[in-house]
Design an enzyme around this catalytic site. Structure first.
Site, PDB file in Angstrom:
ATOM      1  N   LYS A 136     -10.401 -24.603  17.458  1.00  0.00           N
ATOM      2  CA  LYS A 136     -10.076 -23.339  16.790  1.00  0.00           C
ATOM      3  C   LYS A 136      -9.296 -22.425  17.736  1.00  0.00           C
ATOM      4  O   LYS A 136      -9.852 -21.836  18.659  1.00  0.00           O
ATOM      5  CB  LYS A 136     -11.345 -22.599  16.347  1.00  0.00           C
ATOM      6  CG  LYS A 136     -11.002 -21.458  15.397  1.00  0.00           C
ATOM      7  CD  LYS A 136     -11.954 -20.288  15.473  1.00  0.00           C
ATOM      8  CE  LYS A 136     -11.497 -19.165  16.334  1.00  0.00           C
ATOM      9  NZ  LYS A 136     -10.234 -18.500  16.002  1.00  0.00           N
TER      10      LYS A 136
ATOM     11  N   GLU B 163     -15.525 -19.156  29.796  1.00  0.00           N
ATOM     12  CA  GLU B 163     -14.627 -18.445  30.712  1.00  0.00           C
ATOM     13  C   GLU B 163     -14.338 -17.109  30.054  1.00  0.00           C
ATOM     14  O   GLU B 163     -13.831 -17.073  28.926  1.00  0.00           O
ATOM     15  CB  GLU B 163     -13.311 -19.212  30.911  1.00  0.00           C
ATOM     16  CG  GLU B 163     -13.433 -20.463  31.737  1.00  0.00           C
ATOM     17  CD  GLU B 163     -13.916 -20.243  33.155  1.00  0.00           C
ATOM     18  OE1 GLU B 163     -13.845 -19.094  33.652  1.00  0.00           O
ATOM     19  OE2 GLU B 163     -14.390 -21.218  33.754  1.00  0.00           O
TER      20      GLU B 163
ATOM     21  N   CYS C 233      -6.702 -13.309  32.467  1.00  0.00           N
ATOM     22  CA  CYS C 233      -8.061 -13.041  32.970  1.00  0.00           C
ATOM     23  C   CYS C 233      -8.065 -13.040  34.499  1.00  0.00           C
ATOM     24  O   CYS C 233      -8.981 -12.521  35.116  1.00  0.00           O
ATOM     25  CB  CYS C 233      -9.078 -14.015  32.395  1.00  0.00           C
ATOM     26  SG  CYS C 233      -8.540 -15.703  32.434  1.00  0.00           S
TER      27      CYS C 233
ATOM     28  N   GLU D  64     -12.794  -4.374  31.944  1.00  0.00           N
ATOM     29  CA  GLU D  64     -11.539  -5.120  31.817  1.00  0.00           C
ATOM     30  C   GLU D  64     -10.643  -4.451  30.776  1.00  0.00           C
ATOM     31  O   GLU D  64     -11.054  -4.212  29.644  1.00  0.00           O
ATOM     32  CB  GLU D  64     -11.826  -6.562  31.394  1.00  0.00           C
ATOM     33  CG  GLU D  64     -10.559  -7.399  31.412  1.00  0.00           C
ATOM     34  CD  GLU D  64     -10.812  -8.862  31.103  1.00  0.00           C
ATOM     35  OE1 GLU D  64     -11.512  -9.146  30.125  1.00  0.00           O
ATOM     36  OE2 GLU D  64     -10.291  -9.713  31.852  1.00  0.00           O
TER      37      GLU D  64
HETATM   38  P1  ADP Z   1     -10.129 -11.282  22.332  1.00  0.00           P
HETATM   39  O1  ADP Z   1     -10.767  -9.946  22.216  1.00  0.00           O
HETATM   40  O2  ADP Z   1      -9.377 -11.486  23.594  1.00  0.00           O
HETATM   41  O3  ADP Z   1      -9.388 -11.727  21.105  1.00  0.00           O
HETATM   42  P2  ADP Z   1     -12.388 -12.865  21.519  1.00  0.00           P
HETATM   43  O4  ADP Z   1     -13.567 -13.254  22.326  1.00  0.00           O
HETATM   44  O5  ADP Z   1     -12.567 -11.979  20.357  1.00  0.00           O
HETATM   45  O6  ADP Z   1     -11.344 -12.291  22.542  1.00  0.00           O
HETATM   46  O7  ADP Z   1     -11.627 -14.161  20.999  1.00  0.00           O
HETATM   47  C1  ADP Z   1     -11.627 -15.405  21.670  1.00  0.00           C
HETATM   48  C2  ADP Z   1     -11.813 -16.516  20.645  1.00  0.00           C
HETATM   49  O8  ADP Z   1     -13.123 -16.394  20.088  1.00  0.00           O
HETATM   50  C3  ADP Z   1     -10.837 -16.431  19.468  1.00  0.00           C
HETATM   51  O9  ADP Z   1     -10.436 -17.737  19.081  1.00  0.00           O
HETATM   52  C4  ADP Z   1     -11.682 -15.778  18.406  1.00  0.00           C
HETATM   53  O10 ADP Z   1     -11.259 -16.083  17.105  1.00  0.00           O
HETATM   54  C5  ADP Z   1     -13.043 -16.406  18.683  1.00  0.00           C
HETATM   55  N1  ADP Z   1     -14.171 -15.658  18.089  1.00  0.00           N
HETATM   56  C6  ADP Z   1     -14.261 -14.345  17.796  1.00  0.00           C
HETATM   57  N2  ADP Z   1     -15.442 -14.050  17.224  1.00  0.00           N
HETATM   58  C7  ADP Z   1     -16.149 -15.199  17.161  1.00  0.00           C
HETATM   59  C8  ADP Z   1     -17.454 -15.566  16.688  1.00  0.00           C
HETATM   60  N3  ADP Z   1     -18.280 -14.679  16.131  1.00  0.00           N
HETATM   61  N4  ADP Z   1     -17.834 -16.839  16.788  1.00  0.00           N
HETATM   62  C9  ADP Z   1     -17.023 -17.758  17.355  1.00  0.00           C
HETATM   63  N5  ADP Z   1     -15.790 -17.492  17.800  1.00  0.00           N
HETATM   64  C10 ADP Z   1     -15.344 -16.233  17.721  1.00  0.00           C
END
Ligand code: ADP
Length: 475
Positions: free
Chosen positions: A169, A244, A278, A377
């Site tokens: 994903k 990470e 990062c 951050e």
């Molecule tokens: P950013 O704020 O940099 O977008 P996120 O942690 O929100 O960082 O996103 C990193 C990845 O985690 C993306 O692929 C996002 O779609 C996914 N993501 C966000 N929310 C969830 C969740 N509840 N469960 C699993 N994956 C998630």
């Protein structure tokens, strides 16, 4: 429409526009958004494909990884352009990232042919012990938007190399690069179900992956808050996981540093890739005697950086990735001012030929390590200079953070460089080099709140993508 790949078939979904952050009128493409049911089917397909793939011939797997590396390299200009267009890093950076992805697939194609175990004598006479590595099973891969080609590559390549099947994903903002990599792997001959692509929302697709018991391992790169959620779900399901997350990486500049080296390292660490790495440095910790010269030279350097369309020749810094990130950057610039730091340059929105999220790199001075801009951050082109009196104070300030990914020092003193390498509380230490910019064949990862689980990349990747088995035989 670019579709999802589930059980070897391209599957439709609700179409979502992929917008170019350098020019919001430019739609990069329409990408299918997977739902919960698609995700369940993708996981089931990966589970069904696992027995065959995990026992497939080494040469079959080797050939697929090799072919993938070759095609990515041959198409580096085109794939780099797509990456730059959807994410906003400069074309040169994007082509560099694409080449790195090819190198990663090439590295793991080689690792395929070097899989090894150990045979040892038991402490009990006559018995032998074999230590081997086996694939983990169905691996869920959740990636962020800032390295749309390299991060998927450094998770997908080892996962396939060691015989796992995958559900991938990518981040919502960058489905284009993910789709292109999956298309290449699919055409390179992966059997159906081995690699499944489910583009879509984190809260839907990502969450469905976290909640499914058939995902045996999960590798995640993203924010600390989502990482915590991933960790909780994985503990609940007894699932192996690797995280990470963020950084608040320090770059120390000592009085004895070569000023040009220090300024180049700081500008690169803080502002290249729009500060959206990062491993970026947002805390420049500078000793007294070089402080003013360093600030003047860095300010001049910032003035010389062109912020413009990522695809334009001569651009040093592209736009911020999207309006949400831009709002976060601007909000931290406001917080820095309110906290009493001095904004010496930047922080202004810029107008260019096209409508994009352009922000002039911002540099604060008179910052303390206790301010929010020094502790949280930001993930944008915003850095602050923290003045310290000597090396000892610099090291203490550098380590005074909840994160621990990358830590840099600019010095010509062997004594201080050696001491810093031993005492920096970070997964990676850089001497006279930017905090960002790492090799593909050596371990990558951090400590403290930055990372959890085994290192990524290089031969260390085997720790996460395999399970060790110890077998005892009495003949
Ligand atoms: P950013 O704020 O940099 O977008 P996120 O942690 O929100 O960082 O996103 C990193 C990845 O985690 C993306 O692929 C996002 O779609 C996914 N993501 C966000 N929310 C969830 C969740 N509840 N469960 C699993 N994956 C998630």
């Amino acid at each position: 429409m670019h579709k999802n790949l589930i059980d070897g078939e391209w599957v439709d979904g609700e179409g979502v526009e992929n917008i170019n952050p350098s020019n919001t009128a430019d739609v990069v493409g329409i990408y299918a958004c997977a739902n919960e049911e698609d995700t369940e089917r993708a996981i089931a397909a990966a589970k069904a494909a696992f027995p065959g793939w995990s026992r497939s011939g080494l040469l079959e797997r080797h050939a697929i990884l090799r072919k993938t590396a070759d095609e990515i390299l041959a198409r580096k200009e085109e794939l780099g352009r797509l990456l730059s267009r959807e994410e906003g890093k400069t074309l040169a950076e994007a082509i560099g990232e694409t080449v790195r992805a090819a190198q990663i697939f090439d590295f793991f194609a080689g690792e395929m042919l070097r899989l090894a175990g150990e045979t040892l004598p038991s402490v009990r006479p006559g018995i032998t012990v074999e230590v081997t590595r086996e694939p983990v099973g169905v691996v869920g891969i959740i990636t962020p938007w800032n390295f749309p080609v390299a991060i998927p590559a450094w998770k997908i390549a080892p996962a396939l190399c060691y015989g796992n099947t995958l559900v991938f994903k990518p981040a919502e903002l960058v489905p284009g690069s993910a789709w292109a990599i999956v298309d290449i792997l699919h055409r390179a001959g992966l059997p159906k179900g081995v690699l499944n692509l489910v583009m879509g929302k984190g809260s839907v697709v990502g969450q469905a992956m976290l909640d499914n018991r058939d995902v045996d391992a999960l590798t995640f790169t993203g924010s600390v808050s989502t990482g915590k959620r991933v960790a909780q779900a994985c503990v609940e399901h007894h699932r192996k996981f690797q995280l990470e997350m963020g950084g608040k990486n320090p770059m120390v500049v000592l009085d004895d540093a070569d000023l040009d080296v220090a300024v180049d390292c700081a500008a690169n660490s803080a502002f290249f890739s729009t500060g959206q790495r990062c491993t970026a440095s947002s805390r420049l910790i500078v000793t007294d005697s070089i402080h003013d010269r360093f600030v003047d030279a860095l300010t001049e350097k910032i003035k010389s950086l062109n912020v413009d369309d990522a695809l334009k020749p001569g651009t040093h810094i592209g736009p911020v990735v999207d309006p949400r990130q831009l709002e976060q950057d601007l909000s931290y610039i406001g917080i820095g001012r309110d906290e009493g730091a001095r904004l010496v340059i930047g922080g202004e929105l810029l107008e260019r030929e096209t409508q994009g999220h352009y922000l002039q790199p911002a540099l604060f001075t008179e910052a303390s390590n206790q301010m929010r801009i020094s502790r949280e951050e930001i993930f944008g082109p915003v850095a602050s200079v923290i003045r310290v009196k000597d090396y000892e104070e610099a090291l203490a300030v550098a380590n005074d953070t909840e994160f621990g990914l990358s830590s840099g020092i600019c010095t010509t003193s062997l004594k201080h460089a050696s001491h810093y390498k031993r005492n920096a509380e970070a997964g990676m230490v850089m001497v006279n080099l930017p905090t960002a910019g790492v090799d593909f064949h050596v371990p990558f990862g951090g400590r403290k709140a930055s990372s959890y689980g085994p290192r990524e990349q290089g031969r260390y990747a085997a720790e996460f993508f395999t399970i060790v088995k110890t077998a005892y035989t009495q003949p």
